[in-house]
Write an enzyme that holds these catalytic residues in place. Structure first.
Site, PDB file in Angstrom:
ATOM      1  N   CYS A 289      46.687  21.832  40.922  1.00 40.70           N
ATOM      2  CA  CYS A 289      46.136  22.086  42.252  1.00 40.70           C
ATOM      3  C   CYS A 289      44.871  21.272  42.450  1.00 40.70           C
ATOM      4  O   CYS A 289      44.285  20.780  41.484  1.00 40.70           O
ATOM      5  CB  CYS A 289      45.867  23.580  42.453  1.00 40.70           C
ATOM      6  SG  CYS A 289      44.885  24.334  41.167  1.00 40.70           S
TER       7      CYS A 289
ATOM      8  N   CYS B  68      41.897  24.075  38.982  1.00 37.35           N
ATOM      9  CA  CYS B  68      42.094  23.050  40.011  1.00 37.35           C
ATOM     10  C   CYS B  68      41.190  21.845  39.734  1.00 37.35           C
ATOM     11  O   CYS B  68      40.101  22.001  39.192  1.00 37.35           O
ATOM     12  CB  CYS B  68      41.771  23.627  41.390  1.00 37.35           C
ATOM     13  SG  CYS B  68      43.044  24.742  41.990  1.00 37.35           S
TER      14      CYS B  68
HETATM   15  C1  LIG Z   1      38.182  19.742  43.857  1.00 37.60           C
HETATM   16  O1  LIG Z   1      37.725  18.498  44.274  1.00 37.60           O
HETATM   17  C2  LIG Z   1      37.536  18.398  45.684  1.00 37.60           C
HETATM   18  C3  LIG Z   1      37.188  16.984  46.044  1.00 37.60           C
HETATM   19  O2  LIG Z   1      36.356  16.404  45.109  1.00 37.60           O
HETATM   20  C4  LIG Z   1      36.451  19.409  46.114  1.00 37.60           C
HETATM   21  O3  LIG Z   1      36.267  19.355  47.508  1.00 37.60           O
HETATM   22  C5  LIG Z   1      36.874  20.799  45.680  1.00 37.60           C
HETATM   23  O4  LIG Z   1      35.836  21.721  45.969  1.00 37.60           O
HETATM   24  C6  LIG Z   1      37.196  20.822  44.195  1.00 37.60           C
HETATM   25  N1  LIG Z   1      37.734  22.120  43.849  1.00 37.60           N
HETATM   26  C7  LIG Z   1      37.301  22.809  42.800  1.00 37.60           C
HETATM   27  C8  LIG Z   1      37.957  24.116  42.546  1.00 37.60           C
HETATM   28  O5  LIG Z   1      36.424  22.394  42.048  1.00 37.60           O
END
Ligand SMILES: *[C@@H]1O[C@H](CO)[C@@H](O)[C@H](O)[C@H]1NC(C)=O
Ligand SMILES: *[C@@H]1O[C@H](CO)[C@@H](O)[C@H](O)[C@H]1NC(C)=O
Ligand SMILES: *[C@@H]1O[C@H](CO)[C@@H](O)[C@H](O)[C@H]1NC(C)=O
Ligand SMILES: *[C@@H]1O[C@H](CO)[C@@H](O)[C@H](O)[C@H]1NC(C)=O
Length: 314
Positions: A211, A130
């Protein structure tokens, strides 16, 4: 007396000579019949072969299959799973090649279906973490320079499926050897050709799997930064899953020194934004995303656009 003698001699010798000659004639005729038969058979086989290949080796307007296709695909596959992305070390490159081959060899290159490629995509696809998917359109060179410098992001060409086939051409032929190295159909000649079907499927799969926050790098130095006819505009945006994708971030990159044909409020970006918002995806857009611009500046460090704090000055 002499006559009968001659006659006798003649009678003795001539039948003898006649016997030898007849044997030779039979032999000669036999050989000639054999030769003629061989020539006729050969000619028939050759003519048939020529007719067959002129009927079946179809001619297209596109580039033919890349030479040494098997070695290229296998080499890239092994390179990917050993050095680029060793997490995939358990993928079976030999089987991946066989599966790719089965999708198109000995087939009419205008009649390729998604069913042909499904086994290959099942075998070679892998998840992308993601927040790591990067889409692009008209920024081929820059986007891949960026992902090479920043191993954290994946374009389709940074996944195994895209890596193996990037820049490669391939198509089948109903006649031997089952692969057409001379020419392949262009998209304009028929849509169901091996590479178009492949790239559309791979792009769809790549988008479906995205994602978190996804990035899109577009080109603001061309007339339409967003085109609905591109793979991004026709396949990828419609396969992003709003339940999995939290936001789409557009990076609109201009060439160092321009031209500035499109901005984040330009007509094609506005159109893209409204398509994505209609699909319940939240969108943001940034002109000349600085980390990418710094990479552009490595080849033009003295240009005014590359001075520190350009964005504050503007
Ligand atoms: C993806 O990015 C969002 C916003 O920057 C963050 O809140 C989220 O934790 C991130 N997800 C991962 C799996 O790193
Ligand atoms: C195309 O493929 C389908 C299924 O593989 C087959 O039924 C059809 O006859 C093919 N058409 C041509 C023109 O080869
Ligand atoms: C934009 O597209 C043009 C024409 O294809 C290309 O020359 C240029 O490098 C692209 N610019 C960027 C920032 O990718
Ligand atoms: C978008 O979200 C709204 C409200 O949550 C919902 O009613 C609508 O059906 C969604 N549209 C699409 C295309 O999913």
């Amino acid at each position: 007396v002499r006559n009968p003698e001659f006659g006798t001699i003649a009678n003795v010798h001539i039948p003898c000579l006649g016997f030898l000659t007849r044997q030779r004639i039979v032999l000669l005729v036999g050989i000639m019949v054999l030769i003629v038969t061989i020539v006729v058979v050969l000619a028939a086989v050759l003519a048939h072969g020529r007719k067959e290949s002129s009927v079946q080796l179809l001619e297209w307007k596109g580039r033919g299959t890349t030479k040494n296709l098997q070695e290229v695909i296998l080499g890239r596959c092994y390179n990917y799973i050993t050095t680029v992305n060793p997490e995939l070390r358990d993928k079976d490159c030999q089987k991946i090649w066989e599966t790719m081959k089965n999708a198109f060899v000995y087939k009419n290159p205008c009649n390729i279906t998604t069913e042909d490629y499904q086994p290959l995509l099942d075998l070679a696809s892998h998840p992308v973490p993601c927040n790591k998917s990067l889409f692009w359109s008209k920024t081929n060179d820059l986007v891949h320079r960026y992902t090479k410098a920043n191993h954290n992001l994946f374009t389709l060409e940074d996944t195994l499926l895209g890596y193996m086939t990037d820049g490669v051409s391939w198509c089948g032929s109903p006649s031997r050897p089952g692969i057409n190295y001379e020419s392949c159909p262009k998209w304009s000649e028929c849509e169901s050709n091996p590479s178009t079907v492949y790239w559309k499927m791979a792009s769809k799969m790549f988008a479906e799997a995205a994602c978190g926050v996804v990035q899109v790098m577009l080109n603001g130095s061309v007339d339409d930064a967003f085109r609905s006819s591109s793979i991004f505009g026709s396949v990828e945006i419609f396969n992003l899953d709003p339940d999995k994708v939290s936001a789409v971030q557009i990076w609109l990159m201009h060439n160092i020194g321009g031209p500035h044909r499109e901005s984040c409020v330009g007509h094609s970006i506005t159109k893209l934004t409204s398509i994505l918002e209609e699909r319940n995806l939240s969108v943001s857009c940034e002109d000349n995303y600085r980390p990418v611009q710094l990479l552009q500046c490595t080849s033009d460090p003295d240009h005014a656009d590359c001075r520190l704090c350009t964005s504050n000055v503007q």
